[in-house]
Design a protein around this motif. Sequence first.
Motif, short mmCIF file in Angstrom:
data_model
loop_
_atom_site.label_atom_id
_atom_site.label_comp_id
_atom_site.label_asym_id
_atom_site.label_seq_id
_atom_site.Cartn_x
_atom_site.Cartn_y
_atom_site.Cartn_z
N THR A 220 -3.51 87.67 24.06
CA THR A 220 -4.40 88.52 24.46
C THR A 220 -5.49 88.91 23.39
O THR A 220 -5.44 88.61 22.35
CB THR A 220 -3.87 90.15 24.70
N ASN B 105 -10.47 92.84 24.08
CA ASN B 105 -11.40 93.31 25.13
C ASN B 105 -10.43 92.99 26.41
O ASN B 105 -11.02 92.77 27.52
CB ASN B 105 -12.65 92.51 25.16
N ASN C 166 -8.96 90.72 27.61
CA ASN C 166 -8.68 89.21 28.30
C ASN C 166 -7.39 88.67 27.82
O ASN C 166 -6.82 88.77 26.79
CB ASN C 166 -9.75 88.12 27.45
N GLU D 122 -10.85 87.00 32.36
CA GLU D 122 -11.16 88.15 32.06
C GLU D 122 -10.31 89.25 32.47
O GLU D 122 -9.69 89.25 33.59
CB GLU D 122 -12.61 88.27 32.79
N GLY D 123 -10.06 90.45 31.71
CA GLY D 123 -9.31 91.46 31.83
C GLY D 123 -9.04 91.77 33.33
O GLY D 123 -8.06 91.85 33.86
N ALA E 176 -11.49 91.23 36.11
CA ALA E 176 -12.57 90.60 36.99
C ALA E 176 -12.01 89.30 37.06
O ALA E 176 -11.36 88.48 36.39
CB ALA E 176 -13.88 90.52 36.10
N TYR F 211 -13.28 86.10 36.64
CA TYR F 211 -13.73 85.31 36.05
C TYR F 211 -12.70 84.42 34.94
O TYR F 211 -12.04 85.42 34.26
CB TYR F 211 -14.91 85.91 35.00
N GLU G 134 -11.86 80.69 32.53
CA GLU G 134 -12.28 79.33 31.99
C GLU G 134 -11.15 78.77 31.78
O GLU G 134 -9.81 78.84 31.20
CB GLU G 134 -12.85 79.64 30.69
N CYS H 105 -15.68 79.01 24.10
CA CYS H 105 -14.94 79.86 25.10
C CYS H 105 -15.72 81.13 25.31
O CYS H 105 -15.59 82.00 24.36
CB CYS H 105 -13.48 80.04 24.85
N ASP H 106 -16.70 81.27 26.36
CA ASP H 106 -17.43 82.41 26.69
C ASP H 106 -16.54 83.75 26.77
O ASP H 106 -16.94 84.82 26.06
CB ASP H 106 -18.28 82.20 27.87
N LEU H 107 -15.64 83.65 27.28
CA LEU H 107 -14.61 84.85 27.44
C LEU H 107 -14.16 85.42 25.95
O LEU H 107 -13.83 86.61 26.05
CB LEU H 107 -13.53 84.74 28.13
#
Length: 176
Positions: A108, A111, A113, A132-133, A135, A137, A139, A159-161
């Motif tokens: 984890t 934020n 995620n 994402e937490g 949401a 979204y 990857e 990794c955008d997240l």
Amino acid sequence: MSIQDLCAVLKPPAHPTDVGSSKLWAEAEAELGAELPSDYKQFISIYGSGSIDDFLTPFNACSHDPIMRLFIRGSEVLEAHRSTRRLFPDEFDWPLFPEPGGWLPWGTTPNVNSLFWVTDGPPDEWTIVVAEGHAPYIEHYDESFTSFLSGVISRRITCDLLGSHFPREGGSEFVP
């Protein structure tokens, strides 16, 4: 990629904690009801419990600390995702462990995620998902545990997240 590739970009701690043993691994896998990937076991035996750049925290199947323990923290993450899936079944339609091919949380971030293994096939073939937490979204990475970590830390993988602040500029650090 291997544990050696990860050690080349992320120096192991001099005094790791909760590195596990054959007995602890057997107990952890029995508690979980599944075998875990061998590169994850190698990671724990070298790095133990801690976080990378005080940001990404891998859970440790052999830790006695409930904040770090894979089974406890993973169960909490799974329950949060199950609750969200019940509220938004069309947006959160991925399987969760122990469902077939279910996602098993292994880490984890602050934020909220979550990082998962996709438990499809033998453990050494599991791939990685970052979600994402709260949401829908995600990857997906066709990488093993150590390949994903070494790829993100070396910037071979973006990794955008995980955000632009991870990994840290100038080299990452594992903090026990």
